[in-house]
Design an enzyme around this catalytic site. Structure first.
Site, PDB file in Angstrom:
ATOM      1  N   ASN A 119       0.832  -1.204   0.000  1.00  0.00           N
ATOM      2  CA  ASN A 119       0.000   0.000   0.000  1.00  0.00           C
ATOM      3  C   ASN A 119       0.867   1.255   0.000  1.00  0.00           C
ATOM      4  O   ASN A 119       1.911   1.299   0.654  1.00  0.00           O
ATOM      5  CB  ASN A 119      -0.928  -0.007   1.215  1.00  0.00           C
ATOM      6  CG  ASN A 119      -1.885  -1.181   1.157  1.00  0.00           C
ATOM      7  OD1 ASN A 119      -2.083  -1.759   0.092  1.00  0.00           O
ATOM      8  ND2 ASN A 119      -2.461  -1.549   2.291  1.00  0.00           N
ATOM      9  N   HIS A 122       5.965  -0.848  -2.726  1.00  0.00           N
ATOM     10  CA  HIS A 122       5.436  -0.164  -3.922  1.00  0.00           C
ATOM     11  C   HIS A 122       5.497   1.359  -3.772  1.00  0.00           C
ATOM     12  O   HIS A 122       4.749   2.081  -4.429  1.00  0.00           O
ATOM     13  CB  HIS A 122       4.007  -0.617  -4.228  1.00  0.00           C
ATOM     14  CG  HIS A 122       3.936  -2.029  -4.736  1.00  0.00           C
ATOM     15  ND1 HIS A 122       2.754  -2.702  -4.922  1.00  0.00           N
ATOM     16  CD2 HIS A 122       4.919  -2.890  -5.101  1.00  0.00           C
ATOM     17  CE1 HIS A 122       3.009  -3.931  -5.375  1.00  0.00           C
ATOM     18  NE2 HIS A 122       4.309  -4.063  -5.482  1.00  0.00           N
ATOM     19  N   CYS A 161      16.730  13.818 -11.322  1.00  0.00           N
ATOM     20  CA  CYS A 161      17.860  13.636 -10.391  1.00  0.00           C
ATOM     21  C   CYS A 161      17.493  12.720  -9.225  1.00  0.00           C
ATOM     22  O   CYS A 161      18.360  12.383  -8.421  1.00  0.00           O
ATOM     23  CB  CYS A 161      18.361  14.988  -9.882  1.00  0.00           C
ATOM     24  SG  CYS A 161      17.237  15.816  -8.736  1.00  0.00           S
ATOM     25  N   GLY A 196      -5.306  -9.056   2.990  1.00  0.00           N
ATOM     26  CA  GLY A 196      -5.959  -8.228   1.976  1.00  0.00           C
ATOM     27  C   GLY A 196      -5.172  -7.967   0.714  1.00  0.00           C
ATOM     28  O   GLY A 196      -5.147  -6.843   0.233  1.00  0.00           O
TER      29      GLY A 196
HETATM   30  N1  APR Z   1     -10.122  -7.132   4.525  1.00  0.00           N
HETATM   31  C1  APR Z   1      -9.243  -7.994   3.968  1.00  0.00           C
HETATM   32  N2  APR Z   1      -9.151  -8.196   2.633  1.00  0.00           N
HETATM   33  C2  APR Z   1      -9.978  -7.511   1.843  1.00  0.00           C
HETATM   34  C3  APR Z   1     -10.931  -6.585   2.352  1.00  0.00           C
HETATM   35  C4  APR Z   1     -10.979  -6.405   3.769  1.00  0.00           C
HETATM   36  N3  APR Z   1     -11.836  -5.558   4.332  1.00  0.00           N
HETATM   37  N4  APR Z   1     -11.604  -6.044   1.299  1.00  0.00           N
HETATM   38  C5  APR Z   1     -11.102  -6.590   0.184  1.00  0.00           C
HETATM   39  N5  APR Z   1     -10.117  -7.480   0.499  1.00  0.00           N
HETATM   40  C6  APR Z   1      -9.275  -8.266  -0.394  1.00  0.00           C
HETATM   41  C7  APR Z   1      -9.890  -8.608  -1.742  1.00  0.00           C
HETATM   42  O1  APR Z   1     -10.605  -9.839  -1.659  1.00  0.00           O
HETATM   43  C8  APR Z   1      -8.648  -8.711  -2.648  1.00  0.00           C
HETATM   44  O2  APR Z   1      -8.145 -10.044  -2.668  1.00  0.00           O
HETATM   45  O3  APR Z   1      -8.153  -7.461  -0.697  1.00  0.00           O
HETATM   46  C9  APR Z   1      -7.611  -7.825  -1.973  1.00  0.00           C
HETATM   47  C10 APR Z   1      -7.289  -6.549  -2.708  1.00  0.00           C
HETATM   48  O4  APR Z   1      -6.688  -6.866  -3.931  1.00  0.00           O
HETATM   49  P1  APR Z   1      -6.095  -5.729  -4.894  1.00  0.00           P
HETATM   50  O5  APR Z   1      -7.069  -4.594  -5.001  1.00  0.00           O
HETATM   51  O6  APR Z   1      -5.635  -6.392  -6.141  1.00  0.00           O
HETATM   52  O7  APR Z   1      -4.858  -5.135  -4.078  1.00  0.00           O
HETATM   53  P2  APR Z   1      -3.372  -5.606  -3.937  1.00  0.00           P
HETATM   54  O8  APR Z   1      -3.235  -7.078  -3.860  1.00  0.00           O
HETATM   55  O9  APR Z   1      -2.808  -4.786  -2.830  1.00  0.00           O
HETATM   56  O10 APR Z   1      -2.731  -5.092  -5.306  1.00  0.00           O
HETATM   57  C11 APR Z   1      -1.356  -5.243  -5.478  1.00  0.00           C
HETATM   58  O11 APR Z   1      -1.327  -3.966  -7.502  1.00  0.00           O
HETATM   59  O12 APR Z   1      -2.742  -2.280  -8.035  1.00  0.00           O
HETATM   60  C12 APR Z   1      -1.403  -2.614  -7.877  1.00  0.00           C
HETATM   61  O13 APR Z   1       0.541  -1.556  -7.011  1.00  0.00           O
HETATM   62  C13 APR Z   1      -0.829  -1.796  -6.758  1.00  0.00           C
HETATM   63  O14 APR Z   1      -0.008  -2.436  -4.609  1.00  0.00           O
HETATM   64  C14 APR Z   1      -0.985  -2.722  -5.574  1.00  0.00           C
HETATM   65  C15 APR Z   1      -0.764  -4.084  -6.211  1.00  0.00           C
END
Ligand code: APR
Length: 256
Positions: free
Chosen positions: A112, A129, A140, A202
């Site tokens: 995040n 990230h 620079c 998550g």
């Molecule tokens: N608690 C726990 N998990 C949750 C909740 C919650 N309240 N709400 C949603 N989720 C889960 C969803 O089921 C999903 O699997 O969180 C996950 C979010 O997935 P993404 O939106 O794909 O996020 P992330 O895995 O962090 O993405 C990775 O991709 O978008 C790029 O660079 C960005 O850091 C990010 C990376």
């Protein structure tokens, strides 16, 4: 098998396995993704498609190509996200992770770009990230102060100019196709290597190399607990999957 247990996929069995994997006072790594901050009201990329931004695809905005083509739109979008995050508060999940560090070493590895783990009080957070708040010059590479984010979202905003070299200031986040910043990534690998347990919260587990960290832990025989109300791409590295939200499950799992 206990009374009513339906086998290896029984949620109660996963909860018990999760609790026992996270018990003890050995070093813990918490790997968090967008779901960690969902209950704080930080919009995921999908939720971010509202208002001014309804006609943009956020996964396209988060790319070096978009920045080259249309820096004013990309800059305005990130400044809007900065504003949203600044108004958000850590949720019960962030707070529980921070509290756990009072009794053991807890290293947070987060995908995040918000600062909610830090604001909850976690002492050791690696942003693999990048961060919404760490602007830098694209020429620079020196850190740049962009001033406060505008209160109201605007669709286009010219990025400021670096005060050292006159280059363009860019968001300090990692875009699709870019390398991860070396220092937090290497620190994350070291933390995984010495972890006694890994708690993944998550994340969709689809974006590499961050998504490979649970596999590395599993290769060392380290238990990996996942908290996610839905399915993810993490696969067999996960030893226990707690199907609940971060705010509901993490305080109970890390309680001493
Ligand atoms: N608690 C726990 N998990 C949750 C909740 C919650 N309240 N709400 C949603 N989720 C889960 C969803 O089921 C999903 O699997 O969180 C996950 C979010 O997935 P993404 O939106 O794909 O996020 P992330 O895995 O962090 O993405 C990775 O991709 O978008 C790029 O660079 C960005 O850091 C990010 C990376």
């Amino acid at each position: 098998m206990t009374h009513g247990d339906t086998g290896p996929d029984d949620p109660r069995r996963h909860l018990e396995q999760a609790r026992s994997a996270l018990a003890g006072d050995g070093p813990l790594v918490v790997l968090s993704g967008a779901g960690m901050s969902a209950e704080s009201g930080v919009p995921t990329f999908r939720d971010a498609r509202t208002g001014l931004w309804a006609r943009y695809d956020p996964t396209e905005l988060a790319s070096p190509d978009a920045w080259r083509r249309d820096p004013d739109t990309v800059w305005a979008w990130y400044r809007w996200r900065e504003h949203l995050v600044a108004r958000a508060e850590p949720n019960a999940g962030h707070l529980a992770v921070a509290r756990a560090a009072e009794g053991r070493e807890v290293v947070v590895v987060t995908q995040n770009v918000d600062d909610l783990h830090e604001r909850a009080g976690s002492p050791l957070v690696h942003h693999v990230h990048g961060s919404l708040f760490a602007h830098r010059c694209e020429t620079c590479e020196l850190a740049a102060d962009a001033g406060p984010a505008p209160e109201d979202p605007v669709e286009r905003l010219a990025p400021p100019v670096c005060r050292f070299c006159g280059g363009r200031v860019r968001p300090g986040v990692v875009w699709f196709g870019e390398n991860l910043p070396a220092a937090p990534w290497e620190a994350s690998l070291r933390a995984i290597d010495s972890a006694s347990a890994v708690l993944v919260i998550g994340t969709s587990g689809l974006v590499h190399p961050a998504a490979s960290l649970p596999d590395l832990a599993a290769e060392n025989g380290t238990p990996v607990v996942e908290v996610n109300p839905g399915d993810s791409g993490l696969g067999p590295a996960v030893t226990a999957h707690v199907r609940a939200t971060a705010g509901d499950a993490v305080p109970a799992l890390l309680q001493r």
